[in-house]
Design a protein around this motif. Structure first.
Motif, short mmCIF file in Angstrom:
data_model
loop_
_atom_site.label_atom_id
_atom_site.label_comp_id
_atom_site.label_asym_id
_atom_site.label_seq_id
_atom_site.Cartn_x
_atom_site.Cartn_y
_atom_site.Cartn_z
N VAL A 40 0.90 -1.39 -0.03
CA VAL A 40 -0.09 -0.06 -0.14
C VAL A 40 0.93 1.19 0.02
CG1 VAL A 40 -1.95 -1.08 1.12
CG2 VAL A 40 -0.20 0.08 2.49
N ALA A 41 0.21 2.39 -0.31
CA ALA A 41 0.92 3.63 -0.18
C ALA A 41 1.58 3.82 1.22
CB ALA A 41 0.24 4.68 -0.58
N ASP A 42 2.67 4.27 1.30
CA ASP A 42 3.20 4.61 2.65
C ASP A 42 3.15 6.10 2.89
OD1 ASP A 42 4.63 4.48 4.93
OD2 ASP A 42 6.74 4.06 4.03
N GLU A 43 1.84 6.24 2.94
CA GLU A 43 1.41 7.79 3.41
C GLU A 43 0.11 7.65 3.86
OE1 GLU A 43 2.36 11.10 0.80
OE2 GLU A 43 0.57 10.75 0.16
N CYS A 44 -0.26 8.25 4.94
CA CYS A 44 -1.57 8.25 5.55
C CYS A 44 -2.42 9.17 4.92
CB CYS A 44 -1.47 8.60 7.22
SG CYS A 44 -3.01 8.80 8.10
N SER A 45 -3.51 9.12 4.67
CA SER A 45 -4.40 9.74 3.92
C SER A 45 -5.04 10.99 4.79
CB SER A 45 -5.67 9.16 3.31
OG SER A 45 -6.53 8.54 4.10
N HIS A 46 -4.72 10.70 6.17
CA HIS A 46 -5.16 11.86 6.97
C HIS A 46 -4.25 12.91 7.05
CE1 HIS A 46 -4.76 13.25 11.39
NE2 HIS A 46 -5.75 13.91 11.07
N ASP A 47 -2.99 12.75 7.27
CA ASP A 47 -1.77 13.81 7.35
C ASP A 47 -0.49 13.64 6.56
OD1 ASP A 47 -0.33 12.08 8.86
OD2 ASP A 47 -0.11 13.00 10.76
N TYR A 48 -0.68 12.61 5.73
CA TYR A 48 0.23 12.34 4.52
C TYR A 48 1.68 11.93 5.43
CZ TYR A 48 -3.19 14.73 2.20
OH TYR A 48 -4.43 14.94 1.48
N SER A 49 1.58 11.51 6.56
CA SER A 49 3.01 10.84 7.33
C SER A 49 2.89 9.38 6.69
CB SER A 49 3.06 11.12 8.53
OG SER A 49 1.64 10.32 9.14
N PRO A 50 4.42 8.90 6.98
CA PRO A 50 4.71 7.74 6.25
C PRO A 50 3.96 6.55 7.73
CG PRO A 50 6.72 8.91 6.51
CD PRO A 50 5.55 9.60 7.08
N ILE A 51 3.36 5.51 6.83
CA ILE A 51 2.73 4.54 7.95
C ILE A 51 3.57 3.44 7.94
CG2 ILE A 51 0.39 5.28 7.38
CD1 ILE A 51 0.02 3.20 5.61
N SER A 52 4.78 2.96 7.36
CA SER A 52 5.29 1.90 7.22
C SER A 52 6.03 1.50 8.80
CB SER A 52 6.60 1.94 6.31
OG SER A 52 7.50 3.21 6.40
N SER A 53 6.06 2.61 9.75
CA SER A 53 6.60 2.17 10.84
C SER A 53 5.48 1.84 11.89
CB SER A 53 7.41 3.45 11.55
OG SER A 53 6.66 4.55 11.94
N GLY A 54 4.20 1.78 11.40
CA GLY A 54 3.05 1.28 12.22
C GLY A 54 2.93 -0.27 12.57
N GLN A 55 2.08 -0.58 13.29
CA GLN A 55 1.80 -2.09 13.38
C GLN A 55 1.11 -2.83 12.40
OE1 GLN A 55 0.63 -2.38 17.54
NE2 GLN A 55 2.88 -2.11 18.07
N LEU A 56 1.34 -3.83 12.28
CA LEU A 56 0.12 -4.72 11.44
C LEU A 56 -0.58 -5.46 12.46
CD1 LEU A 56 2.42 -6.34 8.72
CD2 LEU A 56 0.75 -4.90 8.53
N ARG A 57 -2.10 -5.14 12.19
CA ARG A 57 -2.84 -5.95 13.24
C ARG A 57 -4.06 -6.47 12.44
NH1 ARG A 57 -3.81 -0.99 17.47
NH2 ARG A 57 -1.82 -0.86 18.08
#
Length: 103
Positions: A40-57
């Protein structure tokens, strides 16, 4: 026809982890779950910050900044503050390498 770009080796992304990669000027989060690889795009649609350091759940990636969640199979936004989904990319595995389709 979609062009597949080699972005990583399978061994680079253990099950349960996410790796940020670049392909054709796009930052992409490659996610590895028990069900396989997803991108997926490594960019949150809320504030455009990277999401790749987030957790998978449970098939979702959680944005580390504000907790927005995205389905890694579809890119659909699953929890606020994000209400707009993110791009998803087709993946293929060949010769122990991960390829992502970027148009």
């Amino acid at each position: 026809m979609a062009e597949f770009i080699k972005v990583a080796a399978v061994e680079d992304i253990p099950v349960g982890s996410v790796k940020s990669v670049w392909a054709h000027g796009r930052r992409i989060a490659v996610c590895h779950t028990e069900d396989g690889f997803f991108a997926v795009a490594d960019e949150c649609s809320h504030d455009y910050s990277p999401i790749s350091s987030g957790q998978l759940r449970n098939g979702e990636i959680v944005c580390p900044r504000h907790g927005a969640r995205f389905d890694i199979r579809t890119g659909e936004a699953k929890a606020p503050p994000a209400v707009i989904g993110i791009d998803r990319f087709e993946i293929k595995i060949q010769d122990e390498h991960i390829f992502v389709s970027v148009d």
